[in-house]
Design a protein around this motif. Structure first.
Motif, mmCIF file in Angstrom:
data_model
loop_
_atom_site.group_PDB
_atom_site.id
_atom_site.type_symbol
_atom_site.label_atom_id
_atom_site.label_comp_id
_atom_site.label_asym_id
_atom_site.label_seq_id
_atom_site.Cartn_x
_atom_site.Cartn_y
_atom_site.Cartn_z
ATOM 1 N N LEU A 103 0.853 -1.185 0.000
ATOM 2 C CA LEU A 103 0.000 0.000 0.000
ATOM 3 C C LEU A 103 0.885 1.229 0.000
ATOM 4 N N ASP A 104 0.834 1.960 -1.087
ATOM 5 C CA ASP A 104 1.563 3.217 -1.119
ATOM 6 C C ASP A 104 0.560 4.368 -1.155
ATOM 7 N N ALA A 132 -6.355 6.385 -4.412
ATOM 8 C CA ALA A 132 -7.306 5.795 -5.355
ATOM 9 C C ALA A 132 -8.482 5.182 -4.611
ATOM 10 N N LEU A 133 -8.231 4.518 -3.476
ATOM 11 C CA LEU A 133 -9.319 3.950 -2.688
ATOM 12 C C LEU A 133 -10.211 5.033 -2.102
ATOM 13 N N VAL A 134 -9.619 6.114 -1.629
ATOM 14 C CA VAL A 134 -10.410 7.210 -1.051
ATOM 15 C C VAL A 134 -11.272 7.866 -2.122
ATOM 16 N N VAL A 135 -10.691 8.131 -3.285
ATOM 17 C CA VAL A 135 -11.450 8.752 -4.375
ATOM 18 C C VAL A 135 -12.570 7.819 -4.836
ATOM 19 N N GLY A 136 -12.268 6.529 -4.942
ATOM 20 C CA GLY A 136 -13.306 5.573 -5.329
ATOM 21 C C GLY A 136 -14.433 5.528 -4.320
ATOM 22 N N GLY A 137 -14.117 5.592 -3.039
ATOM 23 C CA GLY A 137 -15.147 5.614 -2.007
ATOM 24 C C GLY A 137 -16.001 6.860 -2.073
#
Length: 81
Positions: free
Chosen positions: A35-36, A42-47
């Motif tokens: 996890l970088d 990307a996970l935050v934006v996708g959420g």
């Protein structure tokens, strides 16, 4: 002091000894995921995008329900005349 004497009762040997016929399967470990900062962003934006889409669907459903109630009320008043 007097201590009570207990009778000698040795533990009997087990009636059945378990001998495995096949060795247990070897569990493979999952590959490690690094996890970088880009992955976390990307996970935050996708959420955030999925949450916004869910909110849009909820608002649309509520507005359709309100429009249906208003139209039903208007049609009921029109049929009474």
């Amino acid at each position: 002091m007097f201590l009570p004497k207990y009778p000698d009762s040795p533990t009997p040997p087990p009636a059945h000894t378990h001998t495995p016929t096949e060795p247990a399967p070897v569990r493979r470990s999952l590959p490690s995921v690094s996890l970088d900062q880009k992955t976390v962003m990307a996970l935050v934006v996708g959420g955030v995008v999925l949450t916004a889409l869910l909110a849009a669907v909820a608002v649309t459903a509520i507005s359709v329900a309100v429009a249906a109630v208003v139209l039903r009320s208007m049609l009921r008043d029109h049929h009474r005349r």
